[in-house]
Design an enzyme around this catalytic site. Structure first.
Site, PDB file in Angstrom:
ATOM      1  N   ASP A 204      42.733 -17.760 -77.356  1.00 23.55           N
ATOM      2  CA  ASP A 204      43.304 -18.893 -78.086  1.00 23.55           C
ATOM      3  C   ASP A 204      42.207 -19.911 -78.427  1.00 23.55           C
ATOM      4  O   ASP A 204      41.268 -20.100 -77.663  1.00 23.55           O
ATOM      5  CB  ASP A 204      44.383 -19.538 -77.201  1.00 23.55           C
ATOM      6  CG  ASP A 204      45.251 -20.530 -77.937  1.00 23.55           C
ATOM      7  OD1 ASP A 204      45.368 -20.416 -79.172  1.00 23.55           O
ATOM      8  OD2 ASP A 204      45.829 -21.415 -77.274  1.00 23.55           O
ATOM      9  N   HIS A 205      42.325 -20.557 -79.576  1.00 25.42           N
ATOM     10  CA  HIS A 205      41.460 -21.680 -79.982  1.00 25.42           C
ATOM     11  C   HIS A 205      39.996 -21.493 -79.617  1.00 25.42           C
ATOM     12  O   HIS A 205      39.493 -22.088 -78.657  1.00 25.42           O
ATOM     13  CB  HIS A 205      41.962 -22.984 -79.358  1.00 25.42           C
ATOM     14  CG  HIS A 205      43.133 -23.568 -80.078  1.00 25.42           C
ATOM     15  ND1 HIS A 205      43.068 -24.060 -81.367  1.00 25.42           N
ATOM     16  CD2 HIS A 205      44.405 -23.727 -79.678  1.00 25.42           C
ATOM     17  CE1 HIS A 205      44.261 -24.490 -81.729  1.00 25.42           C
ATOM     18  NE2 HIS A 205      45.089 -24.299 -80.731  1.00 25.42           N
TER      19      HIS A 205
ATOM     20  N   ASP B 135      39.188 -20.675 -84.589  1.00 26.65           N
ATOM     21  CA  ASP B 135      39.661 -21.999 -84.996  1.00 26.65           C
ATOM     22  C   ASP B 135      38.539 -22.720 -85.740  1.00 26.65           C
ATOM     23  O   ASP B 135      37.687 -23.364 -85.137  1.00 26.65           O
ATOM     24  CB  ASP B 135      40.103 -22.797 -83.769  1.00 26.65           C
ATOM     25  CG  ASP B 135      40.657 -24.165 -84.132  1.00 26.65           C
ATOM     26  OD1 ASP B 135      40.657 -24.516 -85.335  1.00 26.65           O
ATOM     27  OD2 ASP B 135      41.097 -24.894 -83.223  1.00 26.65           O
TER      28      ASP B 135
ATOM     29  N   GLU C  55      43.137 -20.794 -88.607  1.00 26.41           N
ATOM     30  CA  GLU C  55      43.889 -22.049 -88.645  1.00 26.41           C
ATOM     31  C   GLU C  55      43.440 -22.891 -89.823  1.00 26.41           C
ATOM     32  O   GLU C  55      42.239 -22.977 -90.138  1.00 26.41           O
ATOM     33  CB  GLU C  55      43.724 -22.851 -87.351  1.00 26.41           C
ATOM     34  CG  GLU C  55      44.521 -24.147 -87.371  1.00 26.41           C
ATOM     35  CD  GLU C  55      44.608 -24.847 -86.020  1.00 26.41           C
ATOM     36  OE1 GLU C  55      45.040 -26.007 -85.987  1.00 26.41           O
ATOM     37  OE2 GLU C  55      44.265 -24.233 -84.989  1.00 26.41           O
TER      38      GLU C  55
ATOM     39  N   HIS D 291      51.557 -23.879 -83.313  1.00 17.79           N
ATOM     40  CA  HIS D 291      50.975 -24.308 -82.045  1.00 17.79           C
ATOM     41  C   HIS D 291      51.719 -25.556 -81.563  1.00 17.79           C
ATOM     42  O   HIS D 291      52.411 -26.218 -82.327  1.00 17.79           O
ATOM     43  CB  HIS D 291      49.491 -24.623 -82.217  1.00 17.79           C
ATOM     44  CG  HIS D 291      48.635 -23.412 -82.391  1.00 17.79           C
ATOM     45  ND1 HIS D 291      47.566 -23.134 -81.565  1.00 17.79           N
ATOM     46  CD2 HIS D 291      48.693 -22.389 -83.273  1.00 17.79           C
ATOM     47  CE1 HIS D 291      47.001 -22.003 -81.941  1.00 17.79           C
ATOM     48  NE2 HIS D 291      47.661 -21.533 -82.987  1.00 17.79           N
ATOM     49  N   GLY D 292      51.557 -25.878 -80.288  1.00 19.63           N
ATOM     50  CA  GLY D 292      52.201 -27.069 -79.753  1.00 19.63           C
ATOM     51  C   GLY D 292      53.707 -26.955 -79.690  1.00 19.63           C
ATOM     52  O   GLY D 292      54.426 -27.956 -79.828  1.00 19.63           O
TER      53      GLY D 292
ATOM     54  N   ASN E  55      53.176 -20.760 -80.003  1.00 15.06           N
ATOM     55  CA  ASN E  55      52.351 -20.941 -78.808  1.00 15.06           C
ATOM     56  C   ASN E  55      52.971 -21.972 -77.881  1.00 15.06           C
ATOM     57  O   ASN E  55      53.333 -23.068 -78.319  1.00 15.06           O
ATOM     58  CB  ASN E  55      50.953 -21.421 -79.194  1.00 15.06           C
ATOM     59  CG  ASN E  55      50.127 -20.342 -79.854  1.00 15.06           C
ATOM     60  OD1 ASN E  55      50.634 -19.298 -80.264  1.00 15.06           O
ATOM     61  ND2 ASN E  55      48.839 -20.590 -79.971  1.00 15.06           N
TER      62      ASN E  55
END
Length: 273
Positions: free
Chosen positions: A80-81, A102, A132, A202-203, A224
């Protein structure tokens, strides 16, 4: 069970969503897998920046791959990220089934160029890749500057790269523990009109339940989640330590936390099906 196909793409056209859960050890990874087995749903175990600081990418890959092989449902390992191409390459070569580059803080042209390059490298190893566009801020990092995803950039990203999934900014915010924010469906719809890639939110811990249900009817393939499970784990363990001040066995102290994380993950998985 192996992550044998693009379940995220499949879900994006079937009015359901794959859950990606940030995990920080084998305890919560196991809890999420058991929840997915109960729900009979594919699931992604995601390794974020915090988790990578404590354990090397190669070790995460070996751990999650071995756990996935024993599961009765498809379990993927997702980086992730990550804005460092070398770390992306380490994950591609360490058993991760998908990675996220990202480049959202870079100029668009640079984001596009690096995403294109890494997508080719990932696909050569059979690994899926997420990109992203826009800025999804972190609530605990001071700045709440939300930069929505631009439809034209989403179109160009799809046309000029072989990206598999695209993370978008449509009002969502990372690490919201005590409040919710609405999704801007008008912005989401303009992005979906310009780009047919499976989209990622996300978030998701900070999104209203009714918006999460509405998102199932959009082109969202993955959501996510991390903060909600992280908070459940920490709050439960704090209560256990206060209630049992003489207990020193961490497995006993974490037992209820793991159980609560499994139950919460199960409820989320069922709500997205």
């Amino acid at each position: 069970m192996k992550w044998e196909k693009d379940y995220v793409k499949e879900a994006s056209g079937a009015q359901r969503i794959i859950a990606g859960f940030n995990i920080f050890g084998h305890e919560d990874a196991g809890a999420v897998i058991r929840a997915a087995e109960r729900a009979k749903a594919p699931v992604l175990l995601m390794v974020n920046r915090d988790a990578r600081r404590d354990l090397a990418i190669e070790h995460w890959g070996a751990l999650l791959r071995s756990m996935a092989e024993k599961a009765s449902v498809p379990v993927g390992a997702h980086l992730d990220h990550c804005s460092d191409p070398e770390n992306i390459r380490r994950a591609i070569n360490s058993g991760f089934t998908s990675v996220m580059f990202d480049g959202s803080k870079m100029p668009f042209e640079e984001n596009l160029r690096i995403t294109k390059m890494l997508a080719e490298e990932a696909h050569a190893k059979g690994v899926l890749i997420e990109g992203e566009l826009g800025n999804v801020p972190y609530s605990d990092m001071g700045s709440m500057d939300v930069r929505m995803t631009k439809p034209e950039e989403a179109r160009l990203m799809q046309e000029n790269t072989s990206l598999d999934w695209l993370a978008v900014s449509v009002g969502n915010i990372h690490r919201l523990a005590d409040r919710k924010v609405p999704i801007h469906f008008d912005v989401l719809h303009t992005v979906q009109e310009a780009c047919s890639l499976p989209l990622v939110i996300h978030g998701s811990s900070g999104i209203y339940d009714e918006d999460m249900q509405k998102l199932k009817h959009e082109k969202i393939g993955k959501m996510n989640l991390g903060t909600s499970l992280r908070k459940i784990f920490g709050d439960t363990m704090r209560a256990e330590m206060e209630a049992r001040p003489t207990e020193f066995d961490r497995q006993k102290l974490m037992k209820k936390s793991v159980e609560n994380v499994e139950e919460a993950a199960y409820n989320i998985l069922m709500s997205l099906m």
